[in-house]
Design a protein around this motif. Structure first.
Motif, PDB file in Angstrom:
ATOM      1  N   ARG A 124      -0.371  -2.850  31.459  1.00  0.00           N
ATOM      2  CA  ARG A 124      -1.160  -1.657  31.139  1.00  0.00           C
ATOM      3  C   ARG A 124      -1.362  -0.780  32.350  1.00  0.00           C
ATOM      4  NH1 ARG A 124      -0.405  -1.437  25.839  1.00  0.00           N
ATOM      5  NH2 ARG A 124      -1.126  -3.317  24.778  1.00  0.00           N
ATOM      6  N   GLY A 125      -1.593  -1.424  33.521  1.00  0.00           N
ATOM      7  CA  GLY A 125      -1.852  -0.653  34.724  1.00  0.00           C
ATOM      8  C   GLY A 125      -0.609  -0.157  35.409  1.00  0.00           C
ATOM      9  N   GLY A 126       0.538  -0.807  35.123  1.00  0.00           N
ATOM     10  CA  GLY A 126       1.793  -0.365  35.724  1.00  0.00           C
ATOM     11  C   GLY A 126       1.860  -0.602  37.210  1.00  0.00           C
ATOM     12  N   VAL A 219       8.894 -11.800  38.388  1.00  0.00           N
ATOM     13  CA  VAL A 219       8.931 -10.568  37.613  1.00  0.00           C
ATOM     14  C   VAL A 219       7.990  -9.552  38.236  1.00  0.00           C
ATOM     15  CG1 VAL A 219       7.143 -11.409  36.008  1.00  0.00           C
ATOM     16  CG2 VAL A 219       8.682  -9.564  35.290  1.00  0.00           C
ATOM     17  N   THR A 220       8.407  -8.304  38.231  1.00  0.00           N
ATOM     18  CA  THR A 220       7.557  -7.192  38.640  1.00  0.00           C
ATOM     19  C   THR A 220       7.547  -6.154  37.536  1.00  0.00           C
ATOM     20  OG1 THR A 220       9.407  -6.085  39.739  1.00  0.00           O
ATOM     21  CG2 THR A 220       8.022  -7.496  41.095  1.00  0.00           C
ATOM     22  N   THR A 221       6.488  -5.387  37.476  1.00  0.00           N
ATOM     23  CA  THR A 221       6.370  -4.289  36.524  1.00  0.00           C
ATOM     24  C   THR A 221       6.677  -2.982  37.237  1.00  0.00           C
ATOM     25  OG1 THR A 221       4.678  -5.464  35.262  1.00  0.00           O
ATOM     26  CG2 THR A 221       4.838  -3.102  34.933  1.00  0.00           C
ATOM     27  N   VAL A 222       7.637  -2.239  36.725  1.00  0.00           N
ATOM     28  CA  VAL A 222       7.970  -0.936  37.305  1.00  0.00           C
ATOM     29  C   VAL A 222       6.944   0.082  36.809  1.00  0.00           C
ATOM     30  CG1 VAL A 222       9.723   0.859  37.506  1.00  0.00           C
ATOM     31  CG2 VAL A 222      10.406  -1.542  37.374  1.00  0.00           C
ATOM     32  N   PRO A 223       6.208   0.729  37.699  1.00  0.00           N
ATOM     33  CA  PRO A 223       5.134   1.635  37.273  1.00  0.00           C
ATOM     34  C   PRO A 223       5.681   2.990  36.827  1.00  0.00           C
ATOM     35  CG  PRO A 223       5.256   1.600  39.663  1.00  0.00           C
ATOM     36  CD  PRO A 223       6.323   0.652  39.167  1.00  0.00           C
ATOM     37  N   THR A 224       5.691   3.231  35.533  1.00  0.00           N
ATOM     38  CA  THR A 224       6.175   4.514  35.015  1.00  0.00           C
ATOM     39  C   THR A 224       5.048   5.478  34.687  1.00  0.00           C
ATOM     40  OG1 THR A 224       6.244   3.615  32.774  1.00  0.00           O
ATOM     41  CG2 THR A 224       8.261   3.460  34.079  1.00  0.00           C
ATOM     42  N   GLY A 225       3.803   4.998  34.706  1.00  0.00           N
ATOM     43  CA  GLY A 225       2.680   5.895  34.442  1.00  0.00           C
ATOM     44  C   GLY A 225       2.786   6.565  33.090  1.00  0.00           C
ATOM     45  N   THR A 226       2.520   7.865  33.059  1.00  0.00           N
ATOM     46  CA  THR A 226       2.558   8.638  31.814  1.00  0.00           C
ATOM     47  C   THR A 226       3.743   9.594  31.782  1.00  0.00           C
ATOM     48  OG1 THR A 226       1.075  10.295  32.785  1.00  0.00           O
ATOM     49  CG2 THR A 226       0.062   8.500  31.521  1.00  0.00           C
ATOM     50  N   VAL A 227       4.789   9.289  32.566  1.00  0.00           N
ATOM     51  CA  VAL A 227       5.918  10.215  32.651  1.00  0.00           C
ATOM     52  C   VAL A 227       6.718  10.248  31.349  1.00  0.00           C
ATOM     53  CG1 VAL A 227       7.505   8.510  33.627  1.00  0.00           C
ATOM     54  CG2 VAL A 227       7.814  10.936  34.149  1.00  0.00           C
TER      55      VAL A 227
END
Length: 425
Positions: A124-126, A219-227
């Motif tokens: 959720r936080g990215g 594993v890592t989460t790629v932060p895409t935000g709201t793009v």
């Protein structure tokens, strides 16, 4: 004309031998029994595992993963959404409807292990942080990577608990967590085979590092935000740390000024991310101004392919358009109609021959030149819609269900007509 086995190449022969061992659903006999295989010869479709080969991948939409032996009776196996073969090992990764991603070995009926998942807060936080560092997976378990046994070509078949116990391969960490049901998930390996990128509608954008031995997956989460309003596909644009994600561009939350209040403060259909950069510089390029400059309705990207020699990302859209994003110029350098309004489903690179191939939802195949984007060959209908089947709501026939490149000269496709075709390019 039939193709002699000596002319097909080892990857194609391996695919055909696997297909011949599968039982035919109606008769119980091998699906490929009774003759040689010809170019574009139809064969009964079966839920075969993803085929090996450089750059090969497959997204069967109707097959299901085999039920693990440890699964309780009466509990159905989660539906298989997509599968992608490792570039050089006899292993493939499969994404399931419950949000899990599993590693399978060819010819085996149960997965070797399940890859770890980021926590709900990280998704959720990215945040770009490891959810498993070395790798304590959810539930206090470690997930095995590639093992050194059998000549270093297999995947570790066991997982080691943090408490010191040993668990079965199917009891590893990435099972469903009660979240939203995964409806689509695209997977792709990097060229070295030690990174796996997943783009899912529920799990978001995840990047797995798969190493040797036990406890080597993280594993890592790629932060895409709201793009993105919706991310649909992804690709590696480097050896492993720089990735591209694409889908439908998010809407501006302040249409009068064009400013976006939330991170990363842009709206774009295609984004390039450097996962090793600090948070402020993780987004290195995007196409946010491509449609705004022409006052066009934003498109939705459906497939990506990376051209490393020219530093370009080839982007297929659901409207049938092909766009060329030049990473050095950080802009869409070229666009043209590729498949007459039918959604592009796949884009396969063939760098040694200076070509690439595109497949649309209507099962039309086109081969293009990488130098000037000249269309070199067209196969109008690899597959037909079954008689009586109604097209989707947009009126476009979805004749193609899955495709994979087993070599730069051989393409395997599956269609709604129940056939699997091997096409020589």
């Amino acid at each position: 004309d039939t193709l002699p086995a000596s002319d097909l190449g080892s990857d194609v022969v391996r695919f055909l031998s696997t297909l011949n061992r599968l039982p035919c659903p109606s008769s119980g006999r091998p699906a490929g029994a009774g003759g040689a295989v010809a170019s574009q010869q139809s064969m009964p479709a079966s839920p075969a595992p993803a085929t090996r080969g450089p750059g090969s991948h497959s997204t069967p939409t109707t097959a299901s993963a085999p039920a693990p032996q440890a699964r309780p009776s009466g509990v159905a196996a989660p539906a298989l959404l997509s599968a992608v073969a490792h570039p050089f090992r006899p292993v493939y990764a499969a994404a399931c409807e419950d949000g899990s991603v599993q590693l399978w070995a060819f010819g085996e009926a149960v997965p070797r292990c399940k890859l770890p998942r980021p926590s709900e807060a990280e998704r959720r936080g990215g945040s770009l942080s490891a959810a498993s560092s070395g790798a304590a997976a959810p539930g206090g378990q470690r997930v095995g990577g590639f093992s050194g046994g059998s000549g270093g070509t297999g995947v570790s078949s066991s997982t080691t608990s943090a408490r010191g116990g040993t668990a079965g391969a199917v009891e590893a960490s990435s099972g469903g967590d009660g979240g939203d049901v995964q409806r689509k998930c695209e997977l792709t390996w990097n060229v070295s085979g030690d990174r796996l990128l997943g783009v899912g509608n529920s799990t978001g954008v995840c990047l797995w590092t798969v190493g040797e031995g036990r406890g080597a997956c993280q594993v890592t989460t790629v932060p895409t935000g709201t793009v993105h309003a919706r991310a649909s596909c992804g690709a590696f644009v480097s050896a492993g740390s720089v990735v591209a994600t694409a889908g439908r561009r998010a809407d501006h939350d302040n249409s009068s000024s064009g400013m976006v209040k939330t991170w990363p403060h842009v709206c774009a259909g295609l984004c390039i991310w450097d996962t090793l950069a600090p948070p402020a510089g993780v987004l290195v390029a995007h196409d946010g101004a491509a449609d705004a400059a022409l006052r066009m309705m934003p498109v939705e990207y459906s497939c990506l392919a990376w051209d490393p020699n020219r530093q370009r990302v080839l982007c297929g859209t659901k409207a049938g358009e092909l766009r060329v994003f030049d990473l050095r110029q950080q802009r869409v350098a070229q666009r043209f109609e590729a498949h007459g309004g039918n959604a592009l489903r796949y884009c396969f690179m063939m760098p040694s021959t200076g070509r690439f191939a595109t497949l649309c939802s209507a099962a039309e195949l086109k081969v293009w030149s990488l130098r000037d984007f000249e269309c070199l060959d067209v196969v109008p209908k690899l597959h037909q819609m079954p008689r009586g089947m109604v097209s989707n709501m947009m009126g476009t026939a979805q004749a193609l269900t899955c495709a994979a490149m087993v070599s730069e000269h051989h393409l395997v496709t599956g269609g709604q007509d129940g056939t699997v075709l091997l096409t020589r390019l």
